[in-house]
Write an enzyme that holds these catalytic residues in place. Structure first.
Site, short mmCIF file in Angstrom:
data_model
loop_
_atom_site.label_atom_id
_atom_site.label_comp_id
_atom_site.label_asym_id
_atom_site.label_seq_id
_atom_site.Cartn_x
_atom_site.Cartn_y
_atom_site.Cartn_z
N ASN A 9 0.87 -1.18 0.00
CA ASN A 9 0.00 0.00 0.00
C ASN A 9 0.91 1.23 0.00
O ASN A 9 1.50 1.55 1.02
CB ASN A 9 -0.89 -0.03 1.25
CG ASN A 9 -1.74 1.22 1.39
OD1 ASN A 9 -1.80 2.05 0.47
ND2 ASN A 9 -2.39 1.37 2.53
N TRP A 10 0.99 1.85 -1.16
CA TRP A 10 1.94 2.98 -1.29
C TRP A 10 1.40 4.26 -0.64
O TRP A 10 2.10 5.25 -0.54
CB TRP A 10 2.24 3.25 -2.77
CG TRP A 10 3.00 2.14 -3.45
CD1 TRP A 10 3.37 0.94 -2.92
CD2 TRP A 10 3.48 2.14 -4.80
NE1 TRP A 10 4.06 0.20 -3.86
CE2 TRP A 10 4.13 0.91 -5.02
CE3 TRP A 10 3.42 3.06 -5.84
CZ2 TRP A 10 4.73 0.58 -6.24
CZ3 TRP A 10 4.00 2.74 -7.06
CH2 TRP A 10 4.66 1.51 -7.26
N LYS A 11 0.12 4.25 -0.27
CA LYS A 11 -0.51 5.43 0.34
C LYS A 11 -0.29 6.66 -0.56
O LYS A 11 -0.31 6.51 -1.78
CB LYS A 11 0.02 5.63 1.77
CG LYS A 11 -0.13 4.35 2.61
CD LYS A 11 0.12 4.54 4.07
CE LYS A 11 -0.05 3.20 4.78
NZ LYS A 11 0.10 3.30 6.23
N HIS A 96 -9.35 0.93 5.37
CA HIS A 96 -8.05 1.23 5.98
C HIS A 96 -8.25 2.21 7.14
O HIS A 96 -9.05 3.14 7.04
CB HIS A 96 -7.09 1.83 4.94
CG HIS A 96 -5.68 1.86 5.44
ND1 HIS A 96 -5.24 2.79 6.36
CD2 HIS A 96 -4.64 1.03 5.21
CE1 HIS A 96 -3.98 2.53 6.66
NE2 HIS A 96 -3.58 1.47 5.98
N GLU A 98 -6.59 4.63 8.21
CA GLU A 98 -6.36 6.06 7.95
C GLU A 98 -7.61 6.70 7.36
O GLU A 98 -7.91 7.87 7.61
CB GLU A 98 -5.13 6.23 7.03
CG GLU A 98 -3.84 5.96 7.81
CD GLU A 98 -2.68 5.46 6.97
OE1 GLU A 98 -2.74 5.49 5.73
OE2 GLU A 98 -1.68 5.02 7.58
N GLU A 168 -4.69 -4.88 10.79
CA GLU A 168 -3.72 -3.79 10.93
C GLU A 168 -3.98 -3.04 12.23
O GLU A 168 -4.80 -2.11 12.25
CB GLU A 168 -3.84 -2.82 9.75
CG GLU A 168 -3.59 -3.45 8.41
CD GLU A 168 -3.11 -2.41 7.39
OE1 GLU A 168 -2.02 -2.61 6.83
OE2 GLU A 168 -3.80 -1.41 7.18
N GLY A 174 2.82 2.65 10.76
CA GLY A 174 3.71 3.79 10.57
C GLY A 174 4.42 4.24 11.82
O GLY A 174 5.02 5.33 11.86
N SER A 214 3.95 -1.68 10.33
CA SER A 214 5.41 -1.65 10.52
C SER A 214 6.06 -3.00 10.24
O SER A 214 7.05 -3.36 10.88
CB SER A 214 5.77 -1.15 11.93
OG SER A 214 5.31 0.18 12.11
N GLY A 235 3.14 -1.00 4.22
CA GLY A 235 3.13 0.42 3.89
C GLY A 235 4.53 0.89 3.54
O GLY A 235 5.04 0.65 2.45
N GLY A 236 5.19 1.53 4.50
CA GLY A 236 6.50 2.14 4.25
C GLY A 236 7.50 1.23 3.58
O GLY A 236 8.21 1.64 2.65
P1 13P Z 1 3.28 0.65 7.61
O1 13P Z 1 3.84 -0.63 7.06
O2 13P Z 1 3.96 1.86 7.05
O3 13P Z 1 3.18 0.65 9.08
O4 13P Z 1 1.77 0.76 7.06
C1 13P Z 1 0.95 -0.34 7.17
C2 13P Z 1 -0.29 -0.04 6.45
O5 13P Z 1 -1.04 0.83 6.83
C3 13P Z 1 -0.57 -0.81 5.23
O6 13P Z 1 -1.86 -0.58 4.77
#
Ligand code: 13P
Length: 258
Positions: A9-11, A96, A98, A168, A174, A214, A235-236
């Site tokens: 997930n590149w956000k 998600h 967020e 998650e 994050g 993470s 994510g990251g």
């Molecule tokens: P991180 O891996 O950056 O913590 O993000 C996880 C995430 O929200 C994937 O959707």
């Protein structure tokens, strides 16, 4: 045998140019996985989807990071399932944390998105997970149960087969703090039990449940060695091709040893 899945997930990251470079790099490094039990899903920003040819690999597909619950019309700034399908994506991330937090999304609204997406033939990655406050109060199971049951358990047996669940924990996203393998495994097994109770063991055992929060190449091994963790929603660490592929190698190795 259920599918092992590694989703990125590149956000809201990467320019179009950076995104194409990253995508091409991941595709090139993914060829060696074509005979393995691993499916890659890449969820870049919407604007990048049409430029990415996921048909280059049989075990890779594209996903959107969200969708509208409306089919079309005067919804400025939203993206419909039909638009997502028209640019080649096969899946969509729904729920998600967020988006739950930033747009105050409720399970009832997510249920509508689930229906539109599945009704029009997209697979979904449905996210659930508790906040740190929930966990401090030991409410993680009831929170996750509500999130999963209220948005997914009205689905028919065959439609539920199009669902990938991603656990998650909000406090791990994050933050650099990862759920311990034991914490993650417990919730994954709990979710599988919910699916089994609602449908049956066979469907529960064939549903892929991913961990997100993470996850990186250092902690992936311990997480993926847990029997109910079938991959990751990253994510990251999905923004660097080498790191993402390292996590993929770890996933395949962990499941080969099971
Ligand atoms: P991180 O891996 O950056 O913590 O993000 C996880 C995430 O929200 C994937 O959707």
């Amino acid at each position: 045998m259920r599918r092992n899945i590694l989703a990125g997930n590149w956000k809201m990251n990467t320019s179009l140019f950076e995104g194409i470079e990253l995508f091409n790099s991941i595709v090139e490094k993914s060829y060696s996985f074509s005979d393995k039990n691993i499916h890659f899903i890449i969820a870049p920003p919407y604007t990048h989807l049409a430029t990415m040819d996921a048909n280059r690999l049989i075990n890779l597909s594209l996903a959107a990071q969200n969708c509208s619950k409306n089919e079309n019309g005067a919804f400025t700034g939203e993206i419909s399932v039909d638009i997502i399908k028209s640019v080649g994506a096969k899946a969509v991330i729904i729920g998600h944390s967020e988006i739950r937090q930033n747009f105050n999304e409720k399970n009832s609204s997510l249920k509508e998105k689930v229906d539109v997406a599945i009704g029009k033939g997209l697979d979904i990655i449905y996210c659930c997970g508790e906040t740190d406050k929930n966990r401090n109060q030991n409410d993680q199971e009831s929170v996750v149960e509500n999130q999963v049951s209220e948005a997914l358990f009205h689905l028919s047996y065959s439609d539920f087969g199009k669902v990938i669940v991603a656990y998650e924990p909000v406090w791990a996203i994050g933050t650099g703090i990862t759920a311990s393998p034991e914490q993650a495994q417990n919730i994954h097994a709990f979710i599988r039990g919910l699916i089994s109770n609602r449908f049956d063991t066979s469907l529960a055992n064939s549903t892929s449940i991913l961990y997100g929060g993470s996850c990186n190449s250092k902690n992936a091994k311990d997480l993926f060695e847990c029997k109910d963790i079938d991959g990751g929603l990253i994510g990251g660490a999905s923004l660097k091709a080498d790191e993402f592929i390292h996590i993929a190698t770890t996933l395949v190795a962990a499941k080969d040893n099971e």
